[in-house]
Design an enzyme around this catalytic site. Structure first.
Site, PDB file in Angstrom:
ATOM      1  N   GLU A  49      32.288 -43.451 -32.840  1.00 16.19           N
ATOM      2  CA  GLU A  49      33.490 -43.758 -33.601  1.00 16.19           C
ATOM      3  C   GLU A  49      34.683 -43.265 -32.793  1.00 16.19           C
ATOM      4  OE1 GLU A  49      33.234 -41.932 -37.430  1.00 16.19           O
ATOM      5  OE2 GLU A  49      31.516 -43.124 -38.074  1.00 16.19           O
ATOM      6  N   ASP A  60      42.502 -36.976 -43.124  1.00 12.92           N
ATOM      7  CA  ASP A  60      41.925 -36.082 -42.125  1.00 12.92           C
ATOM      8  C   ASP A  60      42.398 -34.648 -42.309  1.00 12.92           C
ATOM      9  OD1 ASP A  60      40.391 -37.905 -40.402  1.00 12.92           O
ATOM     10  OD2 ASP A  60      42.327 -38.870 -40.113  1.00 12.92           O
ATOM     11  N   TYR A 175      28.928 -45.508 -44.537  1.00 14.07           N
ATOM     12  CA  TYR A 175      29.305 -44.146 -44.182  1.00 14.07           C
ATOM     13  C   TYR A 175      29.458 -43.357 -45.483  1.00 14.07           C
ATOM     14  CZ  TYR A 175      32.034 -40.474 -41.710  1.00 14.07           C
ATOM     15  OH  TYR A 175      32.482 -39.296 -41.178  1.00 14.07           O
TER      16      TYR A 175
END
Length: 269
Positions: A49, A60, A175
């Site tokens: 990734e 994040d 994911y």
């Protein structure tokens, strides 16, 4: 069969999980980042990734926020990220590359141009954290029409009513974000991950990769016994932040990748 489908099929035949590694494109600079990218497969990464730097990485944690800032300060942009993939493909035609990030830079670049350039560069999949399935027509539909997989994030708060909608147009792999919160957050318990994977398997036949909070070979091995893929990002990015120079950053990232790969490969031995 796409590169992602082929890789997960091959690993299933081998009886092991994939090591999925995340790094931010352009961190700590273009050349060092490219060296990391090119070195990851030999160090044991099965899927890569590659983060697309963006000024507002809201999903994040601190480690990847700082990586994004380092990359942007070094002059990284979306065109350079696609160029990195092109350079990677001159020596590697088998390792899948998934671009991960936010929709804003793609929107500014132009969706049609981005999809065409990404396909031409050798991108295999996209993870766009701020584009829910209600906005498939924006990017997921044209990307998949071009043969680029669109990978969905699922979380502990994605309930059974929502899950089919999230998974309906997913491709490549699923994911599973094992903890609620931003990247780099604490890790989930073994029991929680086991239950979550069992629930996901009732809804999809796609491979399931688990990420967030996996930092050590031992943690990677524990997840590799349950899932089809183990995603490690912040631990690798931290090695770049802690390195005294670009050369050490490359060496330390690849060294940790090798250790994680051994953990994953030995998990089901």
């Amino acid at each position: 069969m796409s590169r992602l489908e082929q890789r997960f099929a091959d690993l299933k035949a081998e009886g092991r999980a994939a090591l999925v590694t995340f790094v931010t494109a352009g961190d700590p600079g273009y050349e060092a980042s490219l060296a990391i990218l090119k070195g990851l497969p030999e160090a044991g990464a099965d899927v890569i990734e590659l983060g697309m730097p963006f000024t507002d990485p809201m999903a994040d944690g601190v480690a990847i926020q700082l990586a994004t800032l380092r990359a942007l300060e070094a002059g990284q942009n979306l065109a350079k990220t696609l160029q990195m993939v092109r350079e990677f493909r001159t020596g590697n035609q088998t390792t899948p590359i998934v671009l991960m990030g936010y929709y804003n830079p793609i929107h500014r670049f132009g969706v049609e141009r981005f999809v065409a350039d990404a396909k031409d560069a050798g991108v295999d999949g996209l993870i766009i954290v701020d584009l829910p399935p209600e906005h498939d027509e924006e990017l997921a539909t044209p990307a998949q029409a071009a043969g680029i997989d669109f990978i969905r994030l699922t979380t502990p708060t994605t309930d059974d009513a929502r899950l089919p909608r999230v998974l309906q147009r997913s491709s490549g792999f699923v994911y599973y974000v094992s903890v609620a919160g931003v990247t780099g957050a604490g890790s989930a318990t073994h029991e929680h991950v086991e239950q979550a994977i069992a629930r996901l398997r009732r809804h999809t036949e796609l491979p399931i990769s688990v990420g967030f909070g996996i930092r050590t070979p031992e943690q990677a091995a524990a997840i590799a016994r349950l899932a089809d893929g183990v995603v490690v990002g912040s631990a690798l990015v931290d090695k770049i932040a802690q390195a005294k120079d670009a050369g050490q950053a490359v060496d330390d990232v690849l060294s940790l990748c090798s250790a994680l790969a051994k953990g994953v490969r030995n998990a089901r031995a």
